[in-house]
Design a protein around this motif. Structure first.
Motif, PDB file in Angstrom:
ATOM      1  N   VAL A  11       0.841  -1.196   0.000  1.00 40.61           N
ATOM      2  CA  VAL A  11       0.000   0.000   0.000  1.00 40.61           C
ATOM      3  C   VAL A  11       0.878   1.248   0.000  1.00 40.61           C
ATOM      4  O   VAL A  11       1.834   1.333   0.766  1.00 40.61           O
ATOM      5  CB  VAL A  11      -0.878  -0.001   1.261  1.00 40.61           C
ATOM      6  CG1 VAL A  11      -1.820   1.185   1.237  1.00 40.61           C
ATOM      7  CG2 VAL A  11      -1.647  -1.297   1.364  1.00 40.61           C
ATOM      8  N   THR A  12       0.572   2.168  -0.862  1.00 39.38           N
ATOM      9  CA  THR A  12       1.354   3.396  -0.911  1.00 39.38           C
ATOM     10  C   THR A  12       0.518   4.571  -0.442  1.00 39.38           C
ATOM     11  O   THR A  12      -0.694   4.473  -0.274  1.00 39.38           O
ATOM     12  CB  THR A  12       1.828   3.706  -2.338  1.00 39.38           C
ATOM     13  OG1 THR A  12       0.682   4.093  -3.108  1.00 39.38           O
ATOM     14  CG2 THR A  12       2.496   2.511  -2.969  1.00 39.38           C
ATOM     15  N   ARG A  32       2.526  13.187   8.861  1.00 37.65           N
ATOM     16  CA  ARG A  32       3.689  13.724   9.567  1.00 37.65           C
ATOM     17  C   ARG A  32       3.288  14.796  10.562  1.00 37.65           C
ATOM     18  O   ARG A  32       4.133  15.410  11.186  1.00 37.65           O
ATOM     19  CB  ARG A  32       4.691  14.282   8.562  1.00 37.65           C
ATOM     20  CG  ARG A  32       5.389  13.179   7.779  1.00 37.65           C
ATOM     21  CD  ARG A  32       6.260  13.789   6.719  1.00 37.65           C
ATOM     22  NE  ARG A  32       5.448  14.573   5.785  1.00 37.65           N
ATOM     23  CZ  ARG A  32       5.860  15.685   5.201  1.00 37.65           C
ATOM     24  NH1 ARG A  32       7.045  16.174   5.455  1.00 37.65           N
ATOM     25  NH2 ARG A  32       5.061  16.329   4.356  1.00 37.65           N
ATOM     26  N   ASN A  33       1.984  15.081  10.627  1.00 39.91           N
ATOM     27  CA  ASN A  33       1.499  16.130  11.511  1.00 39.91           C
ATOM     28  C   ASN A  33       2.313  17.403  11.309  1.00 39.91           C
ATOM     29  O   ASN A  33       2.841  17.984  12.244  1.00 39.91           O
ATOM     30  CB  ASN A  33       1.561  15.671  12.965  1.00 39.91           C
ATOM     31  CG  ASN A  33       0.805  16.627  13.871  1.00 39.91           C
ATOM     32  OD1 ASN A  33      -0.142  17.259  13.427  1.00 39.91           O
ATOM     33  ND2 ASN A  33       1.248  16.736  15.105  1.00 39.91           N
ATOM     34  N   HIS A  34       2.400  17.801  10.087  1.00 40.55           N
ATOM     35  CA  HIS A  34       3.292  18.882   9.690  1.00 40.55           C
ATOM     36  C   HIS A  34       2.498  19.769   8.731  1.00 40.55           C
ATOM     37  O   HIS A  34       1.946  19.293   7.746  1.00 40.55           O
ATOM     38  CB  HIS A  34       4.508  18.270   8.982  1.00 40.55           C
ATOM     39  CG  HIS A  34       5.468  19.271   8.442  1.00 40.55           C
ATOM     40  ND1 HIS A  34       5.337  19.802   7.183  1.00 40.55           N
ATOM     41  CD2 HIS A  34       6.574  19.832   8.982  1.00 40.55           C
ATOM     42  CE1 HIS A  34       6.339  20.655   6.987  1.00 40.55           C
ATOM     43  NE2 HIS A  34       7.095  20.681   8.054  1.00 40.55           N
ATOM     44  N   GLY A  35       2.405  21.032   9.037  1.00 43.95           N
ATOM     45  CA  GLY A  35       1.546  21.903   8.238  1.00 43.95           C
ATOM     46  C   GLY A  35       0.129  21.797   8.770  1.00 43.95           C
ATOM     47  O   GLY A  35      -0.140  21.089   9.733  1.00 43.95           O
ATOM     48  N   SER A  36      -0.790  22.488   8.162  1.00 52.62           N
ATOM     49  CA  SER A  36      -2.140  22.477   8.709  1.00 52.62           C
ATOM     50  C   SER A  36      -3.103  21.660   7.856  1.00 52.62           C
ATOM     51  O   SER A  36      -2.972  21.573   6.647  1.00 52.62           O
ATOM     52  CB  SER A  36      -2.662  23.912   8.843  1.00 52.62           C
ATOM     53  OG  SER A  36      -2.878  24.459   7.570  1.00 52.62           O
ATOM     54  N   PRO A  56       4.203   3.516   6.045  1.00 54.28           N
ATOM     55  CA  PRO A  56       4.918   4.464   5.193  1.00 54.28           C
ATOM     56  C   PRO A  56       6.255   3.895   4.722  1.00 54.28           C
ATOM     57  O   PRO A  56       6.828   3.033   5.377  1.00 54.28           O
ATOM     58  CB  PRO A  56       5.147   5.681   6.097  1.00 54.28           C
ATOM     59  CG  PRO A  56       4.610   5.356   7.427  1.00 54.28           C
ATOM     60  CD  PRO A  56       3.920   4.033   7.380  1.00 54.28           C
ATOM     61  N   ASN A  57       6.725   4.359   3.627  1.00 54.39           N
ATOM     62  CA  ASN A  57       8.014   3.933   3.095  1.00 54.39           C
ATOM     63  C   ASN A  57       9.030   5.033   3.359  1.00 54.39           C
ATOM     64  O   ASN A  57       9.081   6.038   2.664  1.00 54.39           O
ATOM     65  CB  ASN A  57       7.885   3.676   1.597  1.00 54.39           C
ATOM     66  CG  ASN A  57       9.173   3.138   1.011  1.00 54.39           C
ATOM     67  OD1 ASN A  57      10.248   3.365   1.551  1.00 54.39           O
ATOM     68  ND2 ASN A  57       9.057   2.431  -0.094  1.00 54.39           N
TER      69      ASN A  57
ATOM     70  N   ALA B 119       8.291  -2.814  15.369  1.00 58.86           N
ATOM     71  CA  ALA B 119       8.131  -3.591  14.140  1.00 58.86           C
ATOM     72  C   ALA B 119       7.631  -2.677  13.017  1.00 58.86           C
ATOM     73  O   ALA B 119       8.131  -2.724  11.894  1.00 58.86           O
ATOM     74  CB  ALA B 119       7.167  -4.741  14.365  1.00 58.86           C
ATOM     75  N   ALA B 120       6.665  -1.841  13.347  1.00 57.51           N
ATOM     76  CA  ALA B 120       6.141  -0.920  12.338  1.00 57.51           C
ATOM     77  C   ALA B 120       7.230   0.037  11.878  1.00 57.51           C
ATOM     78  O   ALA B 120       7.405   0.286  10.680  1.00 57.51           O
ATOM     79  CB  ALA B 120       4.952  -0.148  12.901  1.00 57.51           C
TER      80      ALA B 120
END
Lengths: 335, 335
Positions: A11-12, A32-36, A56-57, B119-120
């Motif tokens: 999954v991407t 990333r809880n970054h920006g609004s 996430p990758n 692990a995640a």
DNA sequence: AACCAGATTGGCAGCGCTGCCAAAAGACGA
DNA sequence: TCGTCTTTTGGCAGCGCTGCCAATCTGGTT
């Protein structure tokens, strides 16, 4: 909806965006809880992530992100067989886990060439920092570390010049303090029992400091036994038996570390040699068992965990600095 | 030529290609020694790499490459304080370093939730494999491991069902063998001294096997002392003193591991309790010091390094399998 | 009803590398 | 000399994500 992914394809973020009915950038910001972003976006993303099992990758994330450095630190240690290094890692991981930064480790087996190869391999993951052990490295290792554009921290030893940050204590001073202690206690016929010094350079520095302290008192080492291979209680036991066979008159022995000293203690117990009456024993490291012995081992406690912690703390700062964490002489009952 | 890079920008493969007067793909082929290229190309690339100090970016390489999985393995261990896990890592890194694959490690502190989080986190680096410790995990950990599309290896314990590959030995069988040994030696008033079982599940399995073996002989554990915190010689010493104070009639004690047993041995030495005449001691792990003791410790040697090695060997194969590496009972002289 | 600042959002280039494919360069025999 | 086969090479899309920027929306204000 179709939760079914073509098998083999993970999954991407794009999948999540589609499933949540949002744009990729919004999903990225939420994750990333970054920006609004709106509460609604947050909920939808959380739902889609949970439903699709998105992981996430970070390979992609680090590559795309600022400075292209990964939230990883590379650590090269010489060995895992000596408690010192796991303890170092322990302090390190405890501090780094809190920030979600894992360690990538390499074990050099005390070989400078392997260290260089490992440093190169680890740098290829673009870590946020490279942690090395000791101050002695191949020129190539130093060049790599400098060119890598990463924070470099050298751990354990402060006797010399570092590349960037240095966290540890003076092994020379440890040796000197140990020597002065034995001299002050009145021991005069002193021997040394250690493992391979050419390999463990810091043990060599301790010995140098120790001999210097004896020299100040007008004394010299009476005997020296160097055992091949790594330090271990077995090596300490065999070594002390040999040393005593050759030099029965010794009244004290300085060991390269507590493991060796434990073996020496066992040799004394087995041979009925009174400790410290007939023979005094002095170790190094201050491991747990030293305090549990019937006669607590006289040794030097080193701040192993704290070195790891401080090394982790160094990662945020910049500019060269040296942190000497000192050590503590434990009087014990064996010397 | 201009070796000078704009500071802050690291040398890329494109830079090398330009410096060598070749295309990117050719340089890539040379660097990976994959596909065919001329001798001339090989030399030019080598020269440019050396001159520019190029370090490949594996973040990009892994992202672009097949399957997008990195030449990394993720390892989650519960602790670094117990020798077992550094030994495991030792076997693992020895085998993996040969292939140039580093380990990314996470330390869970025996907490299943932390294990899941780690692990995640590790899976987000898209490792070639995920190595876990033991067979008991959160459902979430299992789901992650399955969905991650990576090889999963569970190490140390074979008493139960694994996710994919399992490498270890039966802790239950170890406990049973230890129990049968003590029974066969004629001990009847047997106690147990261990550290926190709720936390170290494998120690619990050993104890279960041990009690089962006593049961077969119509015996039961006379006393049980569980110490809070991790195992250590100090804990073993204090614990044995308490245990003997409460149950002076014990004739044997089974310890959760050698560290605890060493502390117990020290307690006996200090209190003048004859071993094994008055009290027999039995450990677990077969650490080096066990053999160096004046009376070699009776214990069970576990294939810790070999587990690491075999786990590394598992990475190439696929399909579930269980490798039981067994263990060896060391008679010693304390039981 | 038109307007505006601030909050929220999506599109898209590009991080450095690899895989694919087609083009170029050699090798070889007729 | 030419055609054919093989070796060597380069161009370029795209891996999954982030950063930038412009577009859109929101809730007042005038």
């Amino acid at each position: 909806m179709d939760d079914i992914q073509p098998p083999g394809r993970l999954v991407t973020l794009t999948d999540v965006a589609r499933a949540a009915g949002l744009g990729e950038s919004t999903v990225s910001r939420v994750l990333r809880n970054h920006g609004s972003y709106s509460k609604r976006a947050g909920e939808r993303v959380a739902e889609a992530v949970a439903r699709l099992g998105y992981v996430p990758n970070r390979l992609a994330g680090s590559l795309a992100g600022q400075g292209a450095s990964a939230r990883l630190v590379g650590v090269v240690i010489p060995s895992l067989a000596n408690v010192v290094f796991p303890d170092l890692l322990r302090g390190l991981t405890a501090a780094l886990d809190a920030e979600g930064i894992p360690c990538v480790i390499g074990v050099s087996d005390y070989d400078p060439d392997r260290e260089e190869a490992l440093a190169a391999a680890l740098l290829s993951w673009r870590p946020a920092a490279l942690l090395l052990t000791g101050l002695e490295h191949n020129p190539g290792t130093v060049a790599l570390a400098r060119a890598g554009g990463v924070r470099v921290v050298e751990m354990i030893d402060t006797d010399g010049a570092g590349i960037d940050a240095v966290v540890g204590f003076s092994n020379r001073a440890v040796g000197a303090a140990s020597g002065r202690h034995l001299v002050a206690r009145g021991y005069r016929r002193i021997g040394y029992l250690g493992h391979d010094l050419a390999v463990d350079l810091r043990a060599g520095k301790r010995l140098a400091g120790f001999e210097a302290a004896l020299g100040e008192a007008g004394l010299a080492l009476r005997a020296k036994e160097i055992r091949p291979g790594p330090s271990s209680p077995t090596s300490g036991r065999v070594g002390l038996e040999k040393l005593l066979a050759r030099h029965p008159d010794l009244d004290a022995v300085y060991f390269s570390n507590d493991d060796m000293a434990l073996g020496g203690y066992f040799a004394c117990l087995a041979a009925g040699v009174a400790v410290p009456g007939r023979l005094a024993l002095f170790g190094f490291n201050g491991l747990d068992f030293a305090a549990a012995m019937p006669q607590p081992l006289s040794t030097v406690r080193t701040p192993r965990l704290e070195i790891g912690r401080q090394a982790a703390a160094c990662l945020t700062g910049d500019g060269p600095k040296t942190i000497d964490l000192g050590f503590e002489l434990i009087e014990g009952a064996t010397a």
